[in-house]
Design an enzyme around this catalytic site. Structure first.
Site, PDB file in Angstrom:
ATOM      1  N   THR A  20       0.834  -1.210   0.000  1.00 54.48           N
ATOM      2  CA  THR A  20       0.000   0.000   0.000  1.00 54.48           C
ATOM      3  C   THR A  20       0.872   1.265   0.000  1.00 54.48           C
ATOM      4  O   THR A  20       0.674   2.167  -0.815  1.00 54.48           O
ATOM      5  CB  THR A  20      -0.895   0.001   1.259  1.00 54.48           C
ATOM      6  OG1 THR A  20      -1.638  -1.213   1.247  1.00 54.48           O
ATOM      7  CG2 THR A  20      -1.847   1.181   1.272  1.00 54.48           C
ATOM      8  N   LYS A 111       7.515   0.715  11.840  1.00 56.07           N
ATOM      9  CA  LYS A 111       7.440   1.015  13.281  1.00 56.07           C
ATOM     10  C   LYS A 111       8.014  -0.109  14.134  1.00 56.07           C
ATOM     11  O   LYS A 111       8.636   0.134  15.162  1.00 56.07           O
ATOM     12  CB  LYS A 111       5.990   1.313  13.683  1.00 56.07           C
ATOM     13  CG  LYS A 111       5.009   0.210  13.400  1.00 56.07           C
ATOM     14  CD  LYS A 111       3.806   0.673  12.640  1.00 56.07           C
ATOM     15  CE  LYS A 111       4.102   0.688  11.165  1.00 56.07           C
ATOM     16  NZ  LYS A 111       3.042   1.107  10.314  1.00 56.07           N
ATOM     17  N   GLU A 135       9.046   9.341   9.643  1.00 53.57           N
ATOM     18  CA  GLU A 135       7.790  10.043   9.923  1.00 53.57           C
ATOM     19  C   GLU A 135       6.576   9.154   9.661  1.00 53.57           C
ATOM     20  O   GLU A 135       5.580   9.193  10.397  1.00 53.57           O
ATOM     21  CB  GLU A 135       7.694  11.302   9.041  1.00 53.57           C
ATOM     22  CG  GLU A 135       6.425  12.122   9.231  1.00 53.57           C
ATOM     23  CD  GLU A 135       6.276  12.639  10.657  1.00 53.57           C
ATOM     24  OE1 GLU A 135       7.128  13.413  11.104  1.00 53.57           O
ATOM     25  OE2 GLU A 135       5.289  12.257  11.332  1.00 53.57           O
ATOM     26  N   VAL A 138       4.597   6.445  12.349  1.00 54.27           N
ATOM     27  CA  VAL A 138       3.610   6.734  13.404  1.00 54.27           C
ATOM     28  C   VAL A 138       2.536   7.664  12.843  1.00 54.27           C
ATOM     29  O   VAL A 138       2.843   8.723  12.300  1.00 54.27           O
ATOM     30  CB  VAL A 138       4.276   7.404  14.624  1.00 54.27           C
ATOM     31  CG1 VAL A 138       3.260   7.607  15.743  1.00 54.27           C
ATOM     32  CG2 VAL A 138       5.457   6.583  15.126  1.00 54.27           C
ATOM     33  N   GLY A 140       0.792   7.488  10.233  1.00 51.35           N
ATOM     34  CA  GLY A 140       0.733   7.574   8.765  1.00 51.35           C
ATOM     35  C   GLY A 140       0.970   8.984   8.280  1.00 51.35           C
ATOM     36  O   GLY A 140       2.052   9.552   8.470  1.00 51.35           O
ATOM     37  N   GLY A 193     -10.912  -5.136   3.244  1.00 49.04           N
ATOM     38  CA  GLY A 193      -9.489  -4.811   3.073  1.00 49.04           C
ATOM     39  C   GLY A 193      -8.978  -3.782   4.066  1.00 49.04           C
ATOM     40  O   GLY A 193      -7.868  -3.286   3.933  1.00 49.04           O
ATOM     41  N   GLU A 196      -5.776  -6.378   8.226  1.00 44.76           N
ATOM     42  CA  GLU A 196      -4.859  -7.355   7.646  1.00 44.76           C
ATOM     43  C   GLU A 196      -5.451  -8.760   7.746  1.00 44.76           C
ATOM     44  O   GLU A 196      -6.255  -9.037   8.640  1.00 44.76           O
ATOM     45  CB  GLU A 196      -3.546  -7.357   8.441  1.00 44.76           C
ATOM     46  CG  GLU A 196      -2.869  -6.023   8.566  1.00 44.76           C
ATOM     47  CD  GLU A 196      -2.137  -5.621   7.300  1.00 44.76           C
ATOM     48  OE1 GLU A 196      -1.880  -6.490   6.457  1.00 44.76           O
ATOM     49  OE2 GLU A 196      -1.851  -4.423   7.159  1.00 44.76           O
ATOM     50  N   LYS A 211       4.295   2.112  18.020  1.00 46.40           N
ATOM     51  CA  LYS A 211       4.217   3.556  17.730  1.00 46.40           C
ATOM     52  C   LYS A 211       4.420   4.393  18.999  1.00 46.40           C
ATOM     53  O   LYS A 211       5.153   5.387  18.984  1.00 46.40           O
ATOM     54  CB  LYS A 211       2.864   3.866  17.076  1.00 46.40           C
ATOM     55  CG  LYS A 211       2.731   3.244  15.678  1.00 46.40           C
ATOM     56  CD  LYS A 211       1.300   3.292  15.181  1.00 46.40           C
ATOM     57  CE  LYS A 211       1.171   2.702  13.793  1.00 46.40           C
ATOM     58  NZ  LYS A 211      -0.223   2.509  13.389  1.00 46.40           N
TER      59      LYS A 211
HETATM   60  N1  HSE Z   1      -2.307  -1.157  10.671  1.00 45.07           N
HETATM   61  C1  HSE Z   1      -2.183   0.200  11.119  1.00 45.07           C
HETATM   62  C2  HSE Z   1      -3.499   0.732  11.626  1.00 45.07           C
HETATM   63  C3  HSE Z   1      -1.702   1.142  10.069  1.00 45.07           C
HETATM   64  O1  HSE Z   1      -4.513   0.060  11.524  1.00 45.07           O
HETATM   65  O2  HSE Z   1      -3.503   1.838  12.125  1.00 45.07           O
HETATM   66  C4  HSE Z   1      -0.251   1.016   9.811  1.00 45.07           C
HETATM   67  O3  HSE Z   1       0.477   1.299  10.950  1.00 45.07           O
END
Ligand code: HSE
Length: 434
Positions: A20, A111, A135, A138, A140, A193, A196, A211
């Site tokens: 992604t 992370k 950056e 944490v 996004g 989606g 995960e 994070k």
């Molecule tokens: N899987 C994470 C979340 C995003 O759901 O926030 C990537 O760190």
């Protein structure tokens, strides 16, 4: 390398991992060929991913394919190595180490890697004069790392806390609004989606813990200390908890916090209740949110997307821009050679308000016995709610307490668990402190 036609410096970028975020970065650089924060240009020259044959949204014909991320990291045909593979060890770590050992700047969204090996990687980076930037690791696309490392470097930060996992926040929000179980919402999120295929890192609280570990290091000037984080996920949150918390005026959120207490730092992730109207309670869906509290500056609140191709790629691009502008800073707050983990503080001494959910037999004296047990322990009740009997004489009760040392409440709850009228083990959730 200089572009022959324009004379501009071209920064050749090697990208390992085209999921992604990697796909988002390729799209970003294709859509913004003029991305030139220092007058130069960033061009992806080398790529590496799990599957070579997978269809990409961007034409990759001009990019050199590498089967091995370490070979891409070492290649003299790129000037910046971008690691978007993920995972605390294995190929991601090996490739980042290989690039840093050569003095090559590294940008990563990983992370787990930074939370687990941040201090040793920072030493390697600084010894070789190479930036190591993260950056995107944490929140996004929502800035958090640079805020703590750069904007607040002159501040005495006392706490950072908030919602750092969008998947968990999406699940909790959907459970509340749709009245669905954790398992049903998770299955739907996977179908769409959002979650995960293996959701354990997210729902187990580990992603948020990675994070907050990174933010704690940046906030307090220590080394990341993931091993000291206390972690509970959302997998134990039942629909009944959400409904009863709602009846008392709260929403349940997965809260990650790092608090300086005396000579140490307490880093933890756990489900917590936030009252209606509180910014954490009002952070819905996949959004992330963060409070930063400093001695001089007071409180800062930021909220925004914590994942997604576009936002996260923008954060990676911001780090690439730092490399292009030759920005120079320690990887964390202080030089890596001086970094040591902050002493961890024991949870037992913490003062919290809690929410206790009980299922009891519908018979005289039960509430008196519960409140007597709490009173004997010196725990003061703040809110109380008893629902009508659910058939077969089972009565749900929830209560909230005033602030008390956690060890005292836990001991009182153990005694409540042994009362003969208890039909299930009591459930205890903390109330958010922020
Ligand atoms: N899987 C994470 C979340 C995003 O759901 O926030 C990537 O760190």
């Amino acid at each position: 390398m200089a572009d022959q036609s324009s004379g501009q410096k071209v920064w050749r970028v090697g990208v390992a991992g085209l999921g992604t975020v990697g796909g988002g970065l390729l799209s970003f650089l294709a859509e913004c060929p003029d991305f030139a924060p220092a007058g130069g240009r960033a061009v992806v020259t080398g790529i590496c991913a799990r599957s070579r044959s997978r269809a990409r949204t961007v034409d990759t014909a001009a990019m050199t394919w590498f089967d091995d991320p370490v070979a891409l990291a070492k290649s003299p045909d790129n000037d910046i190595f971008v690691e978007l593979i993920g995972g605390s060890d294995g190929p991601a770590k090996a490739a980042v180490e290989a690039a840093l050992a050569l003095g090559k700047p590294v940008v990563t969204a990983n992370k787990a890697l930074i939370a687990t090996h941040g201090a040793e990687l920072a030493k390697l980076a600084e010894a070789n004069g190479a930036p190591l930037l993260f950056e995107a690791a944490v929140m996004g696309g929502t800035p958090a790392v640079k805020i703590l490392r750069e904007s607040l470097v002159g501040e005495d930060v006392v706490s950072v806390s908030g919602i750092l996992n969008g998947t968990c926040n999406y699940i909790l929000t959907e459970m509340e609004t749709k009245g669905s179980s954790f398992a049903d919402v998770l299955a739907e999120a996977q179908r769409l989606g959002y979650a995960e295929a293996d959701p354990s890192t997210d729902v187990g609280g580990f992603d948020a813990a990675h994070k907050i570990t990174i933010l704690a290091a940046l906030a307090f000037g220590g080394a990341p200390n993931f091993a000291a984080a206390e972690i509970e996920g959302v997998d134990q949150v039942e629909l009944e908890d959400i409904k009863l918390a709602h009846d008392l005026g709260y929403r349940i959120r997965l809260v990650a916090s790092a608090v300086r207490e005396g000579s140490g730092v307490a880093v933890r992730v756990h489900p917590a209740l936030a009252p209606f109207g509180h910014p954490l309670a009002e952070t819905r869906g996949a959004l992330n949110a963060l409070f930063i509290e400093g001695r001089r500056i007071g409180r800062i609140f930021i909220q925004g997307p914590g994942a997604g191709a576009g936002p996260t790629a923008a954060a990676v691009a911001a780090d690439i821009a730092d490399v292009m502008t030759l920005a120079k800073r320690p990887v964390f707050q202080s030089p890596a050679s001086t970094l040591v983990p902050e002493p961890a503080i024991s949870a037992a001494d913490r003062i919290s308000r809690v929410f206790i959910r009980l299922k009891v037999k519908d018979q005289p004296g039960v509430i008196a016995a519960v409140s007597e047990t709490l009173a004997e322990a010196g725990v003061s009740i703040d809110g109380f709610l008893q629902k009508p009997s659910q058939g077969e004489g089972a009565v749900p009760i929830v209560l909230t307490t005033h602030a008390t040392a956690e060890s005292v409440v836990l001991e009182a709850v153990e005694r409540i668990a042994r009362l003969p009228a208890m039909l299930e083990r009591p459930k205890l959730l903390r109330i958010a402190r922020v």
